[in-house]
Scaffold this motif. Structure first.
Motif, PDB file in Angstrom:
ATOM      1  N   THR A 165      26.692  61.255  33.272  1.00 12.19           N
ATOM      2  CA  THR A 165      27.611  60.196  33.681  1.00 12.19           C
ATOM      3  C   THR A 165      28.840  60.181  32.778  1.00 12.19           C
ATOM      4  O   THR A 165      28.717  60.212  31.554  1.00 12.19           O
ATOM      5  N   ARG A 166      30.016  60.120  33.396  1.00 11.71           N
ATOM      6  CA  ARG A 166      31.263  60.129  32.632  1.00 11.71           C
ATOM      7  C   ARG A 166      32.109  58.878  32.855  1.00 11.71           C
ATOM      8  O   ARG A 166      32.946  58.553  32.023  1.00 11.71           O
ATOM      9  N   ALA A 167      31.902  58.190  33.983  1.00 10.29           N
ATOM     10  CA  ALA A 167      32.801  57.074  34.282  1.00 10.29           C
ATOM     11  C   ALA A 167      32.153  56.090  35.245  1.00 10.29           C
ATOM     12  O   ALA A 167      31.200  56.419  35.958  1.00 10.29           O
ATOM     13  N   ILE A 168      32.700  54.875  35.243  1.00  7.13           N
ATOM     14  CA  ILE A 168      32.342  53.833  36.202  1.00  7.13           C
ATOM     15  C   ILE A 168      33.631  53.405  36.897  1.00  7.13           C
ATOM     16  O   ILE A 168      34.648  53.170  36.241  1.00  7.13           O
ATOM     17  N   VAL A 169      33.584  53.309  38.220  1.00  7.38           N
ATOM     18  CA  VAL A 169      34.742  52.850  38.989  1.00  7.38           C
ATOM     19  C   VAL A 169      34.549  51.382  39.346  1.00  7.38           C
ATOM     20  O   VAL A 169      33.514  50.994  39.892  1.00  7.38           O
ATOM     21  N   VAL A 170      35.546  50.573  39.025  1.00  2.00           N
ATOM     22  CA  VAL A 170      35.532  49.166  39.422  1.00  2.00           C
ATOM     23  C   VAL A 170      36.849  48.867  40.133  1.00  2.00           C
ATOM     24  O   VAL A 170      37.910  49.346  39.727  1.00  2.00           O
ATOM     25  N   ASN A 171      36.762  48.120  41.214  1.00  2.00           N
ATOM     26  CA  ASN A 171      37.936  47.815  42.038  1.00  2.00           C
ATOM     27  C   ASN A 171      38.032  46.305  42.208  1.00  2.00           C
ATOM     28  O   ASN A 171      37.117  45.686  42.744  1.00  2.00           O
ATOM     29  N   HIS A 172      39.133  45.725  41.693  1.00  2.00           N
ATOM     30  CA  HIS A 172      39.332  44.293  41.926  1.00  2.00           C
ATOM     31  C   HIS A 172      40.817  43.963  41.906  1.00  2.00           C
ATOM     32  O   HIS A 172      41.573  44.575  41.141  1.00  2.00           O
ATOM     33  N   PRO A 173      41.273  43.043  42.793  1.00  2.00           N
ATOM     34  CA  PRO A 173      40.477  42.431  43.853  1.00  2.00           C
ATOM     35  C   PRO A 173      39.786  43.506  44.701  1.00  2.00           C
ATOM     36  O   PRO A 173      40.397  44.516  45.041  1.00  2.00           O
ATOM     37  N   GLU A 204      43.358  48.569  40.735  1.00  2.00           N
ATOM     38  CA  GLU A 204      43.903  47.233  40.967  1.00  2.00           C
ATOM     39  C   GLU A 204      44.962  47.251  42.070  1.00  2.00           C
ATOM     40  O   GLU A 204      45.987  46.573  41.990  1.00  2.00           O
ATOM     41  N   GLU A 205      44.681  48.005  43.114  1.00  2.00           N
ATOM     42  CA  GLU A 205      45.616  48.178  44.222  1.00  2.00           C
ATOM     43  C   GLU A 205      46.080  46.851  44.816  1.00  2.00           C
ATOM     44  O   GLU A 205      47.234  46.699  45.212  1.00  2.00           O
ATOM     45  N   TYR A 206      45.177  45.868  44.871  1.00  2.00           N
ATOM     46  CA  TYR A 206      45.486  44.604  45.549  1.00  2.00           C
ATOM     47  C   TYR A 206      45.844  43.494  44.568  1.00  2.00           C
ATOM     48  O   TYR A 206      45.708  42.310  44.880  1.00  2.00           O
ATOM     49  N   GLN A 207      46.334  43.865  43.381  1.00  2.00           N
ATOM     50  CA  GLN A 207      46.553  42.881  42.327  1.00  2.00           C
ATOM     51  C   GLN A 207      47.562  41.795  42.701  1.00  2.00           C
ATOM     52  O   GLN A 207      47.515  40.691  42.164  1.00  2.00           O
ATOM     53  N   VAL A 208      48.464  42.077  43.633  1.00  2.00           N
ATOM     54  CA  VAL A 208      49.454  41.064  44.006  1.00  2.00           C
ATOM     55  C   VAL A 208      48.808  39.897  44.755  1.00  2.00           C
ATOM     56  O   VAL A 208      49.325  38.787  44.769  1.00  2.00           O
ATOM     57  N   PHE A 209      47.623  40.141  45.359  1.00  2.00           N
ATOM     58  CA  PHE A 209      46.960  39.113  46.163  1.00  2.00           C
ATOM     59  C   PHE A 209      45.912  38.375  45.329  1.00  2.00           C
ATOM     60  O   PHE A 209      44.709  38.593  45.476  1.00  2.00           O
ATOM     61  N   ILE A 312      32.500  35.273  53.543  1.00  2.00           N
ATOM     62  CA  ILE A 312      32.742  35.262  52.105  1.00  2.00           C
ATOM     63  C   ILE A 312      34.211  34.901  51.892  1.00  2.00           C
ATOM     64  O   ILE A 312      35.101  35.586  52.403  1.00  2.00           O
ATOM     65  N   LYS A 313      34.467  33.843  51.152  1.00  2.00           N
ATOM     66  CA  LYS A 313      35.849  33.414  50.934  1.00  2.00           C
ATOM     67  C   LYS A 313      36.479  34.291  49.863  1.00  2.00           C
ATOM     68  O   LYS A 313      36.191  34.152  48.675  1.00  2.00           O
ATOM     69  N   SER A 314      37.313  35.212  50.283  1.00  2.00           N
ATOM     70  CA  SER A 314      37.894  36.186  49.365  1.00  2.00           C
ATOM     71  C   SER A 314      38.735  35.492  48.301  1.00  2.00           C
ATOM     72  O   SER A 314      39.511  34.584  48.592  1.00  2.00           O
ATOM     73  N   GLU A 315      38.563  35.942  47.061  1.00  2.00           N
ATOM     74  CA  GLU A 315      39.346  35.409  45.941  1.00  2.00           C
ATOM     75  C   GLU A 315      40.687  36.127  45.814  1.00  2.00           C
ATOM     76  O   GLU A 315      41.588  35.674  45.117  1.00  2.00           O
ATOM     77  N   GLY A 316      40.796  37.257  46.499  1.00  2.00           N
ATOM     78  CA  GLY A 316      42.027  38.032  46.489  1.00  2.00           C
ATOM     79  C   GLY A 316      41.937  39.151  47.510  1.00  2.00           C
ATOM     80  O   GLY A 316      40.918  39.334  48.174  1.00  2.00           O
ATOM     81  N   GLY A 317      43.015  39.900  47.660  1.00  2.00           N
ATOM     82  CA  GLY A 317      43.015  41.016  48.599  1.00  2.00           C
ATOM     83  C   GLY A 317      43.590  40.649  49.951  1.00  2.00           C
ATOM     84  O   GLY A 317      44.185  39.584  50.138  1.00  2.00           O
ATOM     85  N   MET A 318      43.357  41.526  50.929  1.00  2.00           N
ATOM     86  CA  MET A 318      43.973  41.389  52.249  1.00  2.00           C
ATOM     87  C   MET A 318      42.957  41.197  53.371  1.00  2.00           C
ATOM     88  O   MET A 318      43.296  41.341  54.543  1.00  2.00           O
TER      89      MET A 318
END
Length: 387
Positions: A165-173, A204-209, A312-318
């Protein structure tokens, strides 16, 4: 005659996106549809950006850029982080890329060797796994618990860590769930990564939302954190392909090699125009965020009226992430029935991994009137399924 066995095995192992297949099929349908499957805004870029592109063209910004990107854009990114997040970013920690996807490719190509493993927290955008495979890595998929709102579960993640294992991917929003992870969750994830000396690749592609919770930027909290962003959603310009990577100066130096021999250079014209807009237009990103929050609130309220459906009430994103499990029907069949009976196109949750089964993703990229009509048709179709 072309022999498929002679082609690159990494390419052959990659699969086309399930979402892409849905989009292509909808494009061929000769009927009026409510299209709520696409991860694109329904906005056009701000006039200031269009004017800036014309101005920069007239100023001769049509020649090669520097390897890491235009100084003006890099300076604007540094200033934005300083003002918004109180983070001091050195220009040498930034690499401009042709969109977030290229940033991901360059990142994985730089940090992975053959058969290295990357943990992807699901539900997740399918491109993460395919890009990892494309550069010769292996994907270790960790399905987060839908009954715990897809919280980051470090005890579960730790069970999937191996010597490769070399990495963990996290995506938020998060795409598709809309989760913005808490500071507590992210601190635990960072502690786990430090324990095993792993990279964290933070998309953090959706960081503006940001709706109900501010995004907690983890860059600078650990020297093996790599953050990837783009301007596609920020300025409604996905077709103009512009993003960036934040990483340590040492990593960026190596990433430049990958960028140079793949993408080579990014559009000098678009970089200069976006830098100009970042300096002068503070309203557009806030306006688009506020409108998407309004749409989320309205569609959330309408869909929650439907029997056996939980939203699910999204906290961010589209998007909204809708739980159809109590309808007692495979979500892919539900999505197909919504297409044939309701003329609505949405994305089945299984496109985002096994933990997405029973759910579906609905885009907020439509006028409120259209979203209300979509909710009405979804309710009609679900009631038919339940009777």
């Amino acid at each position: 005659m072309i022999n498929m066995d002679e082609l690159n095995s990494d390419v052959l192992e990659c699969q086309f996106s399930g979402i892409g297949a849905i989009v292509q099929k909808a494009n061929t349908m000769n009927e009026e549809l409510i299209r709520l499957e696409i991860g694109d805004t329904d906005y056009t870029p701000p006039k200031m950006l269009i004017d800036a592109i014309i101005e920069q063209y007239q100023n001769g910004k049509t020649h090669y850029s520097s390897f890491r990107g235009e100084d003006s854009l890099i300076s604007s990114i540094c200033a934005m982080y300083s003002k918004k997040s109180n983070l001091q970013i050195n220009p040498e920690e930034i690499l401009i890329t042709s969109g977030g996807s290229m940033g991901l490719y360059i990142t994985f190509k730089t940090i992975l060797s053959r058969d290295d493993e990357v943990i992807v927290l699901e539900p997740a955008w399918s491109h993460f796994g395919e890009i990892i495979k494309l550069v010769g890595g292996k994907v270790s998929r960790v399905g987060l618990n839908p009954d715990k709102d897809f919280d980051i579960d470090c005890k579960l993640i730790e069970k999937f860590i191996t010597e490769k294992t070399r990495a963990i991917v996290v995506n938020h929003p998060n795409n598709p769930t809309g989760r913005i992870y808490s500071k507590k969750e992210l601190n635990k994830l960072i502690a786990l990564a430090k324990k095993y000396d792993l990279y964290i690749v933070c998309d953090e592609e959706y960081q503006v939302f940001e709706f109900d919770r501010k995004l907690f930027p983890i860059y600078k909290m650990y020297d093996k954190i790599i953050t990837i962003r783009s301007f596609s959603k920020t300025y409604a310009m996905p077709g103009l392909r512009l993003g960036y990577v934040l990483a340590s100066e040492l990593l960026i130096h190596e990433m430049v090699k990958v960028s140079l021999y793949t993408n080579m250079y990014n559009s000098t014209l678009i970089q200069a125009a976006v830098a100009q807009v970042m300096e002068n237009d503070k309203d557009f990103p806030n306006n688009i965020r506020d409108e998407y929050k309004r749409r989320r609130d309205i569609l959330y309220e309408e869909l929650n009226k439907i029997r056996n459906v939980r939203v699910i009430k999204s906290e961010g994103g589209m998007y909204l992430w809708v739980d159809f499990r109590k309808v007692s029907m495979d979500e892919r069949k539900i999505v197909e029935l919504l297409r044939t009976r309701g003329k609505i196109i949405i994305v089945p949750g299984s496109c985002f991994g096994e933990s997405g089964r029973g759910f579906a993703r609905i885009s907020l990229s439509a006028d409120v009137k259209i979203l209300r009509e979509a909710a009405r048709k979804i309710q009609m179709c679900i009631e038919e399924m339940l009777t």
